[in-house]
Design a protein around this motif. Structure first.
Motif, short mmCIF file in Angstrom:
data_model
loop_
_atom_site.label_atom_id
_atom_site.label_comp_id
_atom_site.label_asym_id
_atom_site.label_seq_id
_atom_site.Cartn_x
_atom_site.Cartn_y
_atom_site.Cartn_z
N GLU A 162 21.77 -9.71 20.55
CA GLU A 162 20.89 -8.95 21.43
C GLU A 162 21.41 -7.54 21.65
O GLU A 162 20.64 -6.58 21.68
CB GLU A 162 20.74 -9.66 22.78
N ALA A 163 22.73 -7.40 21.78
CA ALA A 163 23.32 -6.08 21.96
C ALA A 163 23.06 -5.20 20.75
O ALA A 163 22.74 -4.01 20.88
CB ALA A 163 24.82 -6.20 22.22
N LEU A 164 23.21 -5.76 19.55
CA LEU A 164 22.96 -4.99 18.34
C LEU A 164 21.49 -4.59 18.24
O LEU A 164 21.17 -3.48 17.81
CB LEU A 164 23.38 -5.79 17.11
N ALA A 165 20.60 -5.49 18.65
CA ALA A 165 19.17 -5.16 18.64
C ALA A 165 18.88 -4.01 19.60
O ALA A 165 18.10 -3.10 19.28
CB ALA A 165 18.36 -6.39 19.01
N GLN A 166 19.52 -4.04 20.77
CA GLN A 166 19.35 -2.94 21.72
C GLN A 166 19.93 -1.64 21.17
O GLN A 166 19.34 -0.56 21.30
CB GLN A 166 20.01 -3.27 23.05
N GLY A 167 21.09 -1.75 20.55
CA GLY A 167 21.72 -0.57 19.96
C GLY A 167 20.85 0.03 18.86
O GLY A 167 20.71 1.26 18.77
N LEU A 168 20.27 -0.82 18.04
CA LEU A 168 19.40 -0.33 16.97
C LEU A 168 18.16 0.36 17.55
O LEU A 168 17.72 1.40 17.04
CB LEU A 168 18.98 -1.49 16.07
N ALA A 169 17.63 -0.18 18.63
CA ALA A 169 16.48 0.44 19.28
C ALA A 169 16.84 1.83 19.82
O ALA A 169 16.04 2.77 19.74
CB ALA A 169 15.97 -0.45 20.41
N VAL A 170 18.04 1.96 20.38
CA VAL A 170 18.49 3.26 20.87
C VAL A 170 18.59 4.26 19.72
O VAL A 170 18.16 5.42 19.83
CB VAL A 170 19.85 3.13 21.58
N LEU A 171 19.14 3.81 18.58
CA LEU A 171 19.28 4.70 17.43
C LEU A 171 17.92 5.09 16.87
O LEU A 171 17.69 6.26 16.52
CB LEU A 171 20.12 4.01 16.35
N ARG A 172 17.01 4.16 16.82
CA ARG A 172 15.67 4.48 16.32
C ARG A 172 14.93 5.42 17.26
O ARG A 172 14.00 6.11 16.85
CB ARG A 172 14.89 3.19 16.09
N ARG A 173 15.34 5.45 18.51
CA ARG A 173 14.79 6.39 19.48
C ARG A 173 15.39 7.78 19.28
O ARG A 173 14.92 8.77 19.84
CB ARG A 173 15.08 5.88 20.89
N GLY A 174 16.49 7.85 18.52
CA GLY A 174 17.11 9.15 18.24
C GLY A 174 18.27 9.49 19.14
O GLY A 174 18.62 10.67 19.28
N ASP A 175 18.91 8.45 19.72
CA ASP A 175 20.01 8.70 20.65
C ASP A 175 21.34 8.19 20.09
O ASP A 175 21.43 7.76 18.95
CB ASP A 175 19.70 8.06 22.01
N VAL A 176 22.39 8.26 20.93
CA VAL A 176 23.77 7.99 20.49
C VAL A 176 24.24 6.63 20.99
O VAL A 176 24.08 6.29 22.16
CB VAL A 176 24.72 9.09 21.00
N ILE A 177 24.85 5.89 20.07
CA ILE A 177 25.51 4.62 20.40
C ILE A 177 27.01 4.82 20.24
O ILE A 177 27.47 5.46 19.29
CB ILE A 177 25.02 3.50 19.47
N GLY A 178 27.81 4.25 21.16
CA GLY A 178 29.26 4.29 21.06
C GLY A 178 29.81 2.89 20.85
O GLY A 178 29.34 1.93 21.47
N VAL A 179 30.79 2.77 19.95
CA VAL A 179 31.37 1.47 19.63
C VAL A 179 32.88 1.61 19.47
O VAL A 179 33.37 2.56 18.86
CB VAL A 179 30.79 0.89 18.31
N PHE A 180 33.61 0.64 20.04
CA PHE A 180 35.04 0.49 19.77
C PHE A 180 35.16 -0.67 18.80
O PHE A 180 35.28 -1.83 19.21
CB PHE A 180 35.81 0.22 21.06
N PRO A 181 35.13 -0.42 17.48
CA PRO A 181 35.02 -1.51 16.51
C PRO A 181 36.25 -2.39 16.39
O PRO A 181 36.17 -3.46 15.77
CB PRO A 181 34.73 -0.78 15.19
N GLU A 182 37.39 -1.98 16.97
CA GLU A 182 38.54 -2.88 16.97
C GLU A 182 38.28 -4.09 17.86
O GLU A 182 38.93 -5.12 17.72
CB GLU A 182 39.79 -2.15 17.45
N GLY A 183 37.36 -3.94 18.82
CA GLY A 183 36.95 -5.07 19.64
C GLY A 183 37.85 -5.39 20.80
O GLY A 183 37.50 -6.21 21.64
N THR A 184 39.01 -4.77 20.89
CA THR A 184 39.93 -5.04 21.98
C THR A 184 40.88 -3.88 22.15
O THR A 184 41.18 -3.15 21.20
CB THR A 184 40.73 -6.33 21.72
#
Length: 232
Positions: free
Chosen positions: A96-118
């Motif tokens: 669900e979080a990824l779906a929300q993130g994708l929607a934000v990107l398709r809206r033309g905005d910025v997503i932030g991620v800490f891909p190390e996860g911890t």
């Protein structure tokens, strides 16, 4: 059913809170701000050291941003602030979080991620694939970013540094993760993108460390203690 898209209103006020923390409470040097696209979708991926990484990076990104944050952080007063700031809760497998993130990107905005996860050493030796999936699905450029100084060797991953500590955030050049024609199939494309993203982040961390006297912590207490993850 379409995911609820986080409101732009949250980052409009919360980034000023982050900016106050970064610029006033702590002394944060920011490099490469122009590497964050001024318009359109973008994914900021950053190494992860300690508790304050999120608000500091959120505050110095020159645009409003929505970070993917583990559900464990979404409790108590802090959780209330993060929800009001329209940050994205990562729960379970994170679909669900990824779906929300994708929607934000398709809206033309910025997503932030800490891909190390911890939170930990911040070396980006191992990263999760969520940011790569977002990049593949959206076509948005990825901005590899380094943060240094938020945690020092021997400090807890939950450290709230004393006022005046010197920090550094360095935004690298954007990378577009477009798999070559010979890479076919969803899984193969995902693996290809994840490897390129991880390498781009590691290179950005290495380049930053070559140009500052600030250092990454030499320990990784969260992994050593087999603790849980906090941010995606």
């Amino acid at each position: 059913m379409s995911p609820a898209v986080p409101s732009r209103w949250g980052p409009r006020w919360s980034r000023w809170v982050g900016r106050f923390l970064a610029r006033v409470l702590w002394r944060t040097e920011v490099r490469g701000r122009d590497n964050v696209p001024r318009t359109g979708a973008a994914i900021v991926v950053c190494n992860h050291l300690g508790l304050i990484d999120g608000p500091v990076v959120h505050g110095v990104i020159p645009r409003g941003s929505h970070f993917l944050i583990r559900v464990e952080m979404m409790t108590g007063p802090l959780g209330g602030i993060l929800r009001a700031a329209q940050q994205i809760t990562v729960e379970g497998a994170g679909r669900e979080a990824l779906a929300q993130g994708l929607a934000v990107l398709r809206r033309g905005d910025v997503i932030g991620v800490f891909p190390e996860g911890t939170r930990g050493a911040g070396t980006a030796t191992a990263v999760h694939g969520g940011a790569a999936w977002l990049a593949i699905q959206s076509g948005a450029p990825v901005v590899p970013t380094t943060i240094v100084g938020t945690r020092r060797t021997g400090e807890s991953v939950n450290i709230w540094p004393r006022p005046g500590r010197r920090l550094l955030v360095a935004f690298g050049e954007p990378v577009v993760l477009t798999p070559p024609p010979e890479v076919r199939g969803g899984r193969a494309k995902q693996e290809w993108a994840a490897e390129r993203l991880a390498e781009a982040l590691r290179q950005q961390v290495a380049r930053t460390l070559e140009t500052t006297d600030l250092e990454l912590p030499l320990d990784d207490p969260r992994r050593e203690n087999r603790g849980g993850e906090d941010q995606a």
